[in-house]
Design a protein around this motif. Structure first.
Motif, PDB file in Angstrom:
ATOM      1  N   SER A  16       0.844  -1.200   0.000  1.00 17.91           N
ATOM      2  CA  SER A  16       0.000   0.000   0.000  1.00 17.91           C
ATOM      3  C   SER A  16       0.879   1.249   0.000  1.00 17.91           C
ATOM      4  CB  SER A  16      -0.881  -0.028   1.266  1.00 17.91           C
ATOM      5  OG  SER A  16      -1.640   1.149   1.396  1.00 17.91           O
ATOM      6  N   GLY A  17       0.268   2.371  -0.312  1.00 18.46           N
ATOM      7  CA  GLY A  17       0.859   3.700  -0.092  1.00 18.46           C
ATOM      8  C   GLY A  17       2.296   3.893  -0.525  1.00 18.46           C
ATOM      9  N   ILE A  18       3.091   4.397   0.402  1.00 20.88           N
ATOM     10  CA  ILE A  18       4.483   4.774   0.108  1.00 20.88           C
ATOM     11  C   ILE A  18       5.305   3.543  -0.290  1.00 20.88           C
ATOM     12  CG2 ILE A  18       6.604   5.687   1.172  1.00 20.88           C
ATOM     13  CD1 ILE A  18       4.764   7.430   2.982  1.00 20.88           C
ATOM     14  N   ILE A  38       2.295  -7.824   5.348  1.00 17.04           N
ATOM     15  CA  ILE A  38       1.503  -8.759   6.153  1.00 17.04           C
ATOM     16  C   ILE A  38       0.240  -9.188   5.397  1.00 17.04           C
ATOM     17  CG2 ILE A  38       0.103  -7.033   7.397  1.00 17.04           C
ATOM     18  CD1 ILE A  38       0.708  -8.702   9.979  1.00 17.04           C
ATOM     19  N   ARG A  39      -0.191  -8.367   4.447  1.00 15.92           N
ATOM     20  CA  ARG A  39      -1.393  -8.686   3.661  1.00 15.92           C
ATOM     21  C   ARG A  39      -0.942  -9.309   2.332  1.00 15.92           C
ATOM     22  NH1 ARG A  39      -4.655  -3.735   2.795  1.00 15.92           N
ATOM     23  NH2 ARG A  39      -2.633  -2.713   2.844  1.00 15.92           N
ATOM     24  N   VAL A  62       4.901 -11.338   5.202  1.00 16.37           N
ATOM     25  CA  VAL A  62       5.723 -11.253   6.419  1.00 16.37           C
ATOM     26  C   VAL A  62       5.059 -10.333   7.433  1.00 16.37           C
ATOM     27  CG1 VAL A  62       7.119  -9.323   5.542  1.00 16.37           C
ATOM     28  CG2 VAL A  62       8.069 -10.803   7.252  1.00 16.37           C
ATOM     29  N   VAL A  64       6.376  -7.995  10.140  1.00 18.00           N
ATOM     30  CA  VAL A  64       7.690  -7.441  10.497  1.00 18.00           C
ATOM     31  C   VAL A  64       7.919  -7.373  12.011  1.00 18.00           C
ATOM     32  CG1 VAL A  64       8.007  -6.128   8.356  1.00 18.00           C
ATOM     33  CG2 VAL A  64       6.855  -5.038  10.312  1.00 18.00           C
ATOM     34  N   ILE A  93       2.230   1.350  11.077  1.00 19.67           N
ATOM     35  CA  ILE A  93       0.802   1.542  11.369  1.00 19.67           C
ATOM     36  C   ILE A  93       0.620   2.863  12.107  1.00 19.67           C
ATOM     37  CG2 ILE A  93       0.142  -0.902  11.422  1.00 19.67           C
ATOM     38  CD1 ILE A  93       0.396  -0.776  14.504  1.00 19.67           C
ATOM     39  N   SER A 144       9.445   9.737   9.924  1.00 21.29           N
ATOM     40  CA  SER A 144       8.294  10.611   9.682  1.00 21.29           C
ATOM     41  C   SER A 144       8.633  12.015  10.169  1.00 21.29           C
ATOM     42  CB  SER A 144       7.086  10.089  10.476  1.00 21.29           C
ATOM     43  OG  SER A 144       6.047  11.038  10.513  1.00 21.29           O
ATOM     44  N   ILE A 190       1.408  12.208   3.762  1.00 23.85           N
ATOM     45  CA  ILE A 190       1.213  11.746   2.379  1.00 23.85           C
ATOM     46  C   ILE A 190      -0.167  11.100   2.334  1.00 23.85           C
ATOM     47  CG2 ILE A 190       2.162  10.330   0.516  1.00 23.85           C
ATOM     48  CD1 ILE A 190       4.388  12.003   1.518  1.00 23.85           C
ATOM     49  N   THR A 192      -2.337   8.586   1.976  1.00 20.17           N
ATOM     50  CA  THR A 192      -2.397   7.123   1.854  1.00 20.17           C
ATOM     51  C   THR A 192      -3.453   6.649   2.853  1.00 20.17           C
ATOM     52  OG1 THR A 192      -0.894   6.559   3.670  1.00 20.17           O
ATOM     53  CG2 THR A 192       0.135   7.103   1.561  1.00 20.17           C
ATOM     54  N   LEU A 194      -3.079   5.308   5.527  1.00 18.56           N
ATOM     55  CA  LEU A 194      -2.614   5.536   6.908  1.00 18.56           C
ATOM     56  C   LEU A 194      -3.216   6.794   7.523  1.00 18.56           C
ATOM     57  CD1 LEU A 194      -0.104   4.234   8.742  1.00 18.56           C
ATOM     58  CD2 LEU A 194       0.840   6.480   8.325  1.00 18.56           C
ATOM     59  N   ILE A 195      -3.485   7.812   6.715  1.00 18.55           N
ATOM     60  CA  ILE A 195      -3.978   9.065   7.302  1.00 18.55           C
ATOM     61  C   ILE A 195      -5.465   9.293   7.041  1.00 18.55           C
ATOM     62  CG2 ILE A 195      -1.683  10.150   7.221  1.00 18.55           C
ATOM     63  CD1 ILE A 195      -2.998  12.030   5.004  1.00 18.55           C
TER      64      ILE A 195
HETATM   65  N1  LIG Z   1       1.230   8.595   5.027  1.00 18.77           N
HETATM   66  C1  LIG Z   1       1.892   9.477   5.740  1.00 18.77           C
HETATM   67  O1  LIG Z   1       1.447  10.617   5.921  1.00 18.77           O
HETATM   68  C2  LIG Z   1       3.235   9.140   6.342  1.00 18.77           C
HETATM   69  C3  LIG Z   1       4.059  10.197   6.758  1.00 18.77           C
HETATM   70  C4  LIG Z   1       5.308   9.905   7.293  1.00 18.77           C
HETATM   71  C5  LIG Z   1       5.726   8.596   7.417  1.00 18.77           C
HETATM   72  N2  LIG Z   1       4.900   7.587   7.015  1.00 18.77           N
HETATM   73  C6  LIG Z   1       5.385   6.231   7.188  1.00 18.77           C
HETATM   74  O2  LIG Z   1       5.507   5.641   5.907  1.00 18.77           O
HETATM   75  C7  LIG Z   1       5.333   4.229   6.017  1.00 18.77           C
HETATM   76  C8  LIG Z   1       4.274   3.768   5.019  1.00 18.77           C
HETATM   77  O3  LIG Z   1       3.058   4.420   5.344  1.00 18.77           O
HETATM   78  P1  LIG Z   1       1.844   4.545   4.332  1.00 18.77           P
HETATM   79  O4  LIG Z   1       1.289   5.902   4.533  1.00 18.77           O
HETATM   80  O5  LIG Z   1       2.252   4.119   2.988  1.00 18.77           O
HETATM   81  O6  LIG Z   1       0.826   3.518   5.027  1.00 18.77           O
HETATM   82  P2  LIG Z   1      -0.171   2.408   4.404  1.00 18.77           P
HETATM   83  O7  LIG Z   1      -1.106   2.096   5.500  1.00 18.77           O
HETATM   84  O8  LIG Z   1      -0.695   2.857   3.097  1.00 18.77           O
HETATM   85  O9  LIG Z   1       0.823   1.185   4.156  1.00 18.77           O
HETATM   86  C9  LIG Z   1       1.460   0.498   5.200  1.00 18.77           C
HETATM   87  C10 LIG Z   1       1.672  -0.945   4.786  1.00 18.77           C
HETATM   88  O10 LIG Z   1       2.353  -1.622   5.876  1.00 18.77           O
HETATM   89  C11 LIG Z   1       1.779  -2.899   6.027  1.00 18.77           C
HETATM   90  N3  LIG Z   1       1.985  -3.397   7.391  1.00 18.77           N
HETATM   91  C12 LIG Z   1       1.392  -2.963   8.529  1.00 18.77           C
HETATM   92  N4  LIG Z   1       1.778  -3.714   9.570  1.00 18.77           N
HETATM   93  C13 LIG Z   1       2.647  -4.645   9.078  1.00 18.77           C
HETATM   94  C14 LIG Z   1       3.365  -5.726   9.657  1.00 18.77           C
HETATM   95  N5  LIG Z   1       3.293  -6.004  10.976  1.00 18.77           N
HETATM   96  N6  LIG Z   1       4.151  -6.486   8.854  1.00 18.77           N
HETATM   97  C15 LIG Z   1       4.234  -6.230   7.526  1.00 18.77           C
HETATM   98  N7  LIG Z   1       3.555  -5.239   6.914  1.00 18.77           N
HETATM   99  C16 LIG Z   1       2.774  -4.452   7.682  1.00 18.77           C
HETATM  100  C17 LIG Z   1       0.293  -2.688   5.718  1.00 18.77           C
HETATM  101  O11 LIG Z   1      -0.366  -3.920   5.409  1.00 18.77           O
HETATM  102  C18 LIG Z   1       0.349  -1.706   4.557  1.00 18.77           C
HETATM  103  O12 LIG Z   1       0.375  -2.377   3.304  1.00 18.77           O
HETATM  104  C19 LIG Z   1       4.955   3.941   7.476  1.00 18.77           C
HETATM  105  O13 LIG Z   1       6.111   3.563   8.191  1.00 18.77           O
HETATM  106  C20 LIG Z   1       4.472   5.299   7.959  1.00 18.77           C
HETATM  107  O14 LIG Z   1       4.611   5.442   9.349  1.00 18.77           O
HETATM  108  C21 LIG Z   1       3.671   7.821   6.466  1.00 18.77           C
END
Ligand SMILES: NC(=O)c1ccc[n+]([C@@H]2O[C@H](COP(=O)([O-])OP(=O)(O)OC[C@H]3O[C@@H](n4cnc5c(N)ncnc54)[C@H](O)[C@@H]3O)[C@@H](O)[C@H]2O)c1
Length: 210
Positions: A16-18, A38-39, A62, A64, A93, A144, A190, A192, A194-195
């Motif tokens: 997902s996302g980033i 994990i998904r 996996v 993590v 998360i 972050s 960003i 995604t 997550l927010i």
């Molecule tokens: N979106 C934002 O605004 C933002 C800003 C700064 C940092 N981040 C960081 O960027 C990273 C990615 O965030 P995102 O916004 O793309 O989130 P997202 O929710 O879109 O994606 C996160 C992914 O991590 C996976 N995941 C969660 N728990 C897991 C586990 N135990 N094992 C394996 N995979 C697992 C989820 O299934 C998901 O696919 C995160 O570390 C987040 O903290 C996000």
């Protein structure tokens, strides 16, 4: 010629996302990508797409927060593609804005384990593989903006992301002699999953308004 031809990259949270965008960009630049999440279904479809478009990709399911699973992930990448050059510790998360005096230890531990301890496992096992192959490598930790400033309502997330920067600095010093660079990035918000639900609250925090 891509910037990452012949390189092997693991991206955690690639479903997902980033993480998903990062995996795609590495593949576009020639890397063999191990998409880990994990998904299972999310990374299986991503890896299938990357294989079709760019050639070499693998999906690994996996969690993590499970050290044995992270060990197996790094070993699998090296076994499948013959080397490991880059690990992106991206899986993470968010956190519900519960008053701190009502916050459960289980919730605290889940956020710390997923966002911080996971990076320790990743660094530990990527460094083990990279040292054994006697090649330089790079480990990228996705911290972050909340690794740099506080955020009301997210104490565990904020602590984990600050901790990730400390972990990065210490590991970078330790692993530099082996040619392994450990770096972190600290994105602002960003759009995604997550927010979800926070968009209106966080948008005004960005001077550019996006
Ligand atoms: N979106 C934002 O605004 C933002 C800003 C700064 C940092 N981040 C960081 O960027 C990273 C990615 O965030 P995102 O916004 O793309 O989130 P997202 O929710 O879109 O994606 C996160 C992914 O991590 C996976 N995941 C969660 N728990 C897991 C586990 N135990 N094992 C394996 N995979 C697992 C989820 O299934 C998901 O696919 C995160 O570390 C987040 O903290 C996000």
């Amino acid at each position: 010629m891509g910037r990452f031809d012949n390189r092997v990259v693991i991206v955690t949270g690639a479903g997902s996302g980033i993480g998903s965008a990062t995996a795609r960009m590495f593949a576009q630049e020639g890397a063999a990508v191990v998409a880990a999440d994990i998904r299972a279904e999310t990374v299986q479809s991503l890896a299938a797409e990357l294989q079709r478009e760019y050639g070499r990709a693998l999906a690994v399911t996996v969690d993590v927060t499970d050290e044995d699973a992270v060990r197996a992930l790094t070993d699998r990448a090296a076994a499948e593609f013959g080397r490991l050059d880059i690990l992106v510790n991206n899986a993470g998360i968010g956190e519900q804005p519960v008053p701190i005096e009502e916050r459960s230890a289980a919730d605290w531990n889940r956020v710390i384990n997923t966002n911080l301890t996971s990076a320790f496992y990743g660094i530990k096992h990527a460094a083990r593989v990279m040292k054994s192959q006697k090649r330089p490598g790079v480990i990228v930790n996705v911290s972050s903006i909340l690794g740099l400033v506080g955020f009301n309502g997210a104490p565990a997330y904020t602590a984990a992301k600050h901790g990730m920067l400390g972990l990065t600095k210490a590991a970078a010093l330790e692993l530099a002699p082996a040619g392994i660079r450990v770096v972190a990035i600290s994105p602002a918000f960003i759009k995604t999953p997550l927010i979800t639900g926070y968009e209106e609250a966080v948008l005004p925090l960005h001077p550019l308004g996006r």
